[in-house]
Design a protein around this motif. Structure first.
Motif, PDB file in Angstrom:
ATOM      1  N   ARG A 116      15.082   7.005  -2.636  1.00  0.00           N
ATOM      2  CA  ARG A 116      16.454   6.959  -3.102  1.00  0.00           C
ATOM      3  C   ARG A 116      17.406   7.820  -2.263  1.00  0.00           C
ATOM      4  N   ARG A 117      16.845   8.927  -1.716  1.00  0.00           N
ATOM      5  CA  ARG A 117      17.425  10.050  -0.945  1.00  0.00           C
ATOM      6  C   ARG A 117      17.720   9.536   0.547  1.00  0.00           C
ATOM      7  N   LEU A 118      16.726   8.644   0.863  1.00  0.00           N
ATOM      8  CA  LEU A 118      16.860   8.149   2.394  1.00  0.00           C
ATOM      9  C   LEU A 118      17.843   6.948   2.464  1.00  0.00           C
ATOM     10  N   ALA A 119      18.231   6.737   1.265  1.00  0.00           N
ATOM     11  CA  ALA A 119      19.348   5.453   1.440  1.00  0.00           C
ATOM     12  C   ALA A 119      20.474   5.567   2.219  1.00  0.00           C
ATOM     13  N   SER A 120      21.095   6.797   2.087  1.00  0.00           N
ATOM     14  CA  SER A 120      22.220   7.205   2.798  1.00  0.00           C
ATOM     15  C   SER A 120      21.678   7.391   4.310  1.00  0.00           C
ATOM     16  N   VAL A 121      20.643   7.788   4.570  1.00  0.00           N
ATOM     17  CA  VAL A 121      20.122   7.856   6.002  1.00  0.00           C
ATOM     18  C   VAL A 121      19.938   6.459   6.563  1.00  0.00           C
ATOM     19  N   GLY A 122      19.229   5.710   5.774  1.00  0.00           N
ATOM     20  CA  GLY A 122      18.941   4.506   6.388  1.00  0.00           C
ATOM     21  C   GLY A 122      20.191   3.506   6.753  1.00  0.00           C
ATOM     22  N   ARG A 123      21.348   3.912   6.044  1.00  0.00           N
ATOM     23  CA  ARG A 123      22.550   3.119   6.452  1.00  0.00           C
ATOM     24  C   ARG A 123      22.921   3.617   7.819  1.00  0.00           C
ATOM     25  N   HIS A 124      23.003   4.775   8.328  1.00  0.00           N
ATOM     26  CA  HIS A 124      23.466   5.211   9.522  1.00  0.00           C
ATOM     27  C   HIS A 124      22.207   5.368  10.654  1.00  0.00           C
ATOM     28  N   ALA A 125      20.958   5.524  10.218  1.00  0.00           N
ATOM     29  CA  ALA A 125      20.040   5.744  11.407  1.00  0.00           C
ATOM     30  C   ALA A 125      18.585   5.022  10.542  1.00  0.00           C
ATOM     31  N   PRO A 126      18.646   3.780  10.397  1.00  0.00           N
ATOM     32  CA  PRO A 126      17.325   3.282  10.069  1.00  0.00           C
ATOM     33  C   PRO A 126      16.076   3.627  10.688  1.00  0.00           C
ATOM     34  N   ALA A 127      16.021   3.694  12.064  1.00  0.00           N
ATOM     35  CA  ALA A 127      14.799   4.093  12.457  1.00  0.00           C
ATOM     36  C   ALA A 127      14.414   5.592  12.170  1.00  0.00           C
ATOM     37  N   PHE A 128      15.452   6.304  11.919  1.00  0.00           N
ATOM     38  CA  PHE A 128      15.213   7.691  11.429  1.00  0.00           C
ATOM     39  C   PHE A 128      14.483   7.734  10.125  1.00  0.00           C
ATOM     40  N   ALA A 129      15.101   6.905   9.327  1.00  0.00           N
ATOM     41  CA  ALA A 129      14.399   6.736   7.820  1.00  0.00           C
ATOM     42  C   ALA A 129      13.054   6.130   7.947  1.00  0.00           C
ATOM     43  N   THR A 130      12.825   5.297   8.802  1.00  0.00           N
ATOM     44  CA  THR A 130      11.563   4.723   8.619  1.00  0.00           C
ATOM     45  C   THR A 130      10.607   5.596   9.434  1.00  0.00           C
ATOM     46  N   ALA A 131      10.743   6.216  10.363  1.00  0.00           N
ATOM     47  CA  ALA A 131      10.198   7.579  10.967  1.00  0.00           C
ATOM     48  C   ALA A 131       9.644   8.506   9.746  1.00  0.00           C
ATOM     49  N   LEU A 132      10.458   8.861   9.082  1.00  0.00           N
ATOM     50  CA  LEU A 132      10.324   9.982   8.022  1.00  0.00           C
ATOM     51  C   LEU A 132       9.296   9.499   6.819  1.00  0.00           C
ATOM     52  N   ARG A 133       9.462   8.316   6.576  1.00  0.00           N
ATOM     53  CA  ARG A 133       8.692   7.670   5.636  1.00  0.00           C
ATOM     54  C   ARG A 133       7.153   7.784   6.128  1.00  0.00           C
ATOM     55  N   ALA A 134       7.098   7.362   7.292  1.00  0.00           N
ATOM     56  CA  ALA A 134       5.671   7.239   8.090  1.00  0.00           C
ATOM     57  C   ALA A 134       5.403   8.739   8.237  1.00  0.00           C
ATOM     58  N   TYR A 135       6.069   9.761   8.443  1.00  0.00           N
ATOM     59  CA  TYR A 135       5.553  11.157   8.782  1.00  0.00           C
ATOM     60  C   TYR A 135       5.064  11.552   7.282  1.00  0.00           C
ATOM     61  N   ARG A 136       5.736  11.414   6.495  1.00  0.00           N
ATOM     62  CA  ARG A 136       5.285  11.783   5.028  1.00  0.00           C
ATOM     63  C   ARG A 136       4.062  11.235   4.516  1.00  0.00           C
ATOM     64  N   ARG A 137       3.860   9.709   4.929  1.00  0.00           N
ATOM     65  CA  ARG A 137       2.699   9.229   4.649  1.00  0.00           C
ATOM     66  C   ARG A 137       1.386   9.699   5.477  1.00  0.00           C
ATOM     67  N   ALA A 138       1.654  10.116   6.579  1.00  0.00           N
ATOM     68  CA  ALA A 138       0.697  10.640   7.522  1.00  0.00           C
ATOM     69  C   ALA A 138       0.407  12.128   7.134  1.00  0.00           C
ATOM     70  N   VAL A 139       1.198  12.885   6.473  1.00  0.00           N
ATOM     71  CA  VAL A 139       1.021  14.147   6.141  1.00  0.00           C
ATOM     72  C   VAL A 139       0.112  14.186   4.844  1.00  0.00           C
ATOM     73  N   ALA A 140       0.666  13.237   4.101  1.00  0.00           N
ATOM     74  CA  ALA A 140      -0.299  12.959   2.611  1.00  0.00           C
ATOM     75  C   ALA A 140      -1.582  12.710   2.970  1.00  0.00           C
ATOM     76  N   GLY A 141      -1.734  11.821   3.874  1.00  0.00           N
ATOM     77  CA  GLY A 141      -3.309  11.334   4.294  1.00  0.00           C
ATOM     78  C   GLY A 141      -4.045  12.262   5.276  1.00  0.00           C
ATOM     79  N   ASN A 142      -3.521  13.334   5.624  1.00  0.00           N
ATOM     80  CA  ASN A 142      -3.926  14.473   6.440  1.00  0.00           C
ATOM     81  C   ASN A 142      -4.310  13.897   7.844  1.00  0.00           C
ATOM     82  N   ASP A 143      -3.434  12.954   8.218  1.00  0.00           N
ATOM     83  CA  ASP A 143      -3.580  12.262   9.642  1.00  0.00           C
ATOM     84  C   ASP A 143      -2.609  13.035  10.400  1.00  0.00           C
TER      85      ASP A 143
END
Length: 445
Positions: free
Chosen positions: A163-190
């Motif tokens: 929900r918070r990334l919605a405004s980011v995604g409108r302007h910088a979809p690639a930035f939002a996509t990378a943030l999601r993946a970064y969060r997933r990698a951190v949570a997975g200890n990768d």
């Protein structure tokens, strides 16, 4: 003049200041301790920072001759902003390393030099981690997820992140996509993937293909995506509780020395950013540029791009005492002898405060000696007080105060004679020294 008393400065902060001055550099921190003559800017700058923190964007141009203290001013401003909860980044514009017309490089330098009150440089990781932590705190505050339920907490935090990334995604979809993946990698200890994605978010080139496949992103950041990434970073900063971001583009006058086509592209890039700020696209951004009067007024500077020149135009023909610090462009006055001597006293007192030989330092480097040293350095530089501060403070710390502290029998009046070697001077300082008097100038027969 307003500054902290030397006795209020921590030992580490004092050492950092003295070490920088000993090397002939402007300290990164603690500038309020010996800032002289900047109090007239404080109310206007504080008002502008408050407006930026409330969701506006702002732009300020700072002009001054060599030695007027432009670098000192912008670092003092950054320190002031960070105490108010801002992040900050200072970027040296350079034709080879940070060309202004390549905004992807400017953004990369911005993230490399990003700092906060707690992190002096490279703060991007801590800013993102603080944002994720703030998301978790918001989820826990709802009371629907137990703190010990890691799976549910991650799922609800991910929902909130979307929900918070919605405004980011409108302007910088690639930035939002990378943030999601970064969060997933951190949570997975990768850690390897998280590090690679953090580098990509920071605009670094040559990120491994495996990390990009993991995130579902392609390519590297380009000129057109840089401003979108900046917008995304501003959203993250504000959402994590930061007041905003101060970005300093220092030494923009170097544009006068580049090829004409590069200069035109650079000026157009600057105009684009200023226009975007005026249009409200960058809430939370305070952009500051520095340059010499020649850059702002000369034929090789902003006058080559009339729309930009019009936005920055300020009439400086009157008495400097009545300058308007709220204007889009402000000027710094060159040092005079009184200010130079005042700064010398402040540095002497700061040094003495942390030394076991405090009484000896104050006695042998008394006010009268400091005044004489200021006169001597200025005289060696052709009488140009405006370019003397760097050399004066370096000599004061390295040649005088250090020796008084180290050698109990050292008396600068008896044992020290000022010597300036060409190797320790900048081009401007050497030129001033070479043409100190008419008799020093050799004429061809």
């Amino acid at each position: 003049m307003r500054a902290d008393a030397p006795g209020q400065v921590s030992a580490q902060r004092r050492r950092e200041i003295v070490d920088a001055l000993r090397r002939g550099n402007v300290p990164r921190q603690g500038l309020d301790v010996f800032a002289v003559g900047l109090d007239r800017f404080e109310p206007a700058l504080d008002d502008e920072l408050a407006a930026v923190a409330a969701g506006s964007g702002a732009f300020k141009a700072v002009r001054g001759e060599y030695g007027s203290g432009k670098t000192f001013f912008v670092r003092w401003l950054q320190e002031r902003a960070k105490r108010k909860g801002f992040a900050a980044a200072e970027i040296q514009i350079s034709e080879t390393e940070t060309p202004l017309h390549r905004l992807e490089t400017v953004y990369r330098r911005l993230t490399e030099r990003l700092s906060t009150a707690d992190t002096h440089q490279g703060a991007l990781r801590s800013i993102l981690d603080n944002w994720f932590y703030a998301l978790e705190e918001d989820v826990l505050a709802e009371g629907n997820v137990a703190e010990g339920d890691a799976g549910a907490l991650l799922a609800r935090t991910t929902d909130l992140l979307e929900r918070r990334l919605a405004s980011v995604g409108r302007h910088a979809p690639a930035f939002a996509t990378a943030l999601r993946a970064y969060r997933r990698a951190v949570a997975g200890n990768d850690r390897a993937t998280a590090e690679a994605l953090l580098a990509w978010i920071g605009g670094q080139p040559n990120v491994g293909a495996a990390a990009k496949r993991y995130a579902g992103i392609k390519g590297d950041l380009d000129h057109f995506g840089a401003l979108s990434f900046l917008h995304g970073l501003l959203v993250i900063l504000q959402d994590s509780g930061s007041a905003g971001l101060v970005v300093v583009l220092d030494e923009v006058e170097t544009l006068q020395r580049v090829r004409s086509d590069v200069r035109e592209k650079s000026l157009n890039a600057l105009r684009q950013v200023v226009d975007e700020i005026d249009a409200g696209r960058f809430p939370g951004l305070y952009l500051v540029i520095t340059g010499t009067p020649a850059f702002f007024e000369g034929p090789q500077g902003i006058q080559r791009l009339p729309p930009l020149a019009q936005r920055l135009d300020v009439d400086f023909s009157g008495d400097p005492r009545f300058d308007n610090p709220r204007a889009p462009q402000v000027r710094l006055r060159n040092f005079d002898l009184d200010r130079l001597q005042s700064v010398g006293r402040r540095v002497r007192d700061l040094y003495a405060e942390g030394a076991t030989s405090s009484a000896r330092i104050r006695q042998r480097a008394d006010d009268a000696y400091l005044d004489g040293l200021a006169h001597a350095v200025t005289g060696e530089l052709g009488g140009r007080v405006g370019i003397a501060p760097r050399v004066f403070l370096k000599k004061l710390v390295q040649d005088v105060l250090d020796r008084i502290d180290l050698h109990p029998d050292f008396d600068p009046r008896r044992d020290y004679s000022l010597m300036l070697a060409d190797g320790e001077l900048s081009d401007v300082e050497r030129n001033a020294r070479a043409a100190g008097t008419p008799d020093d100038v050799e004429l061809e027969p």
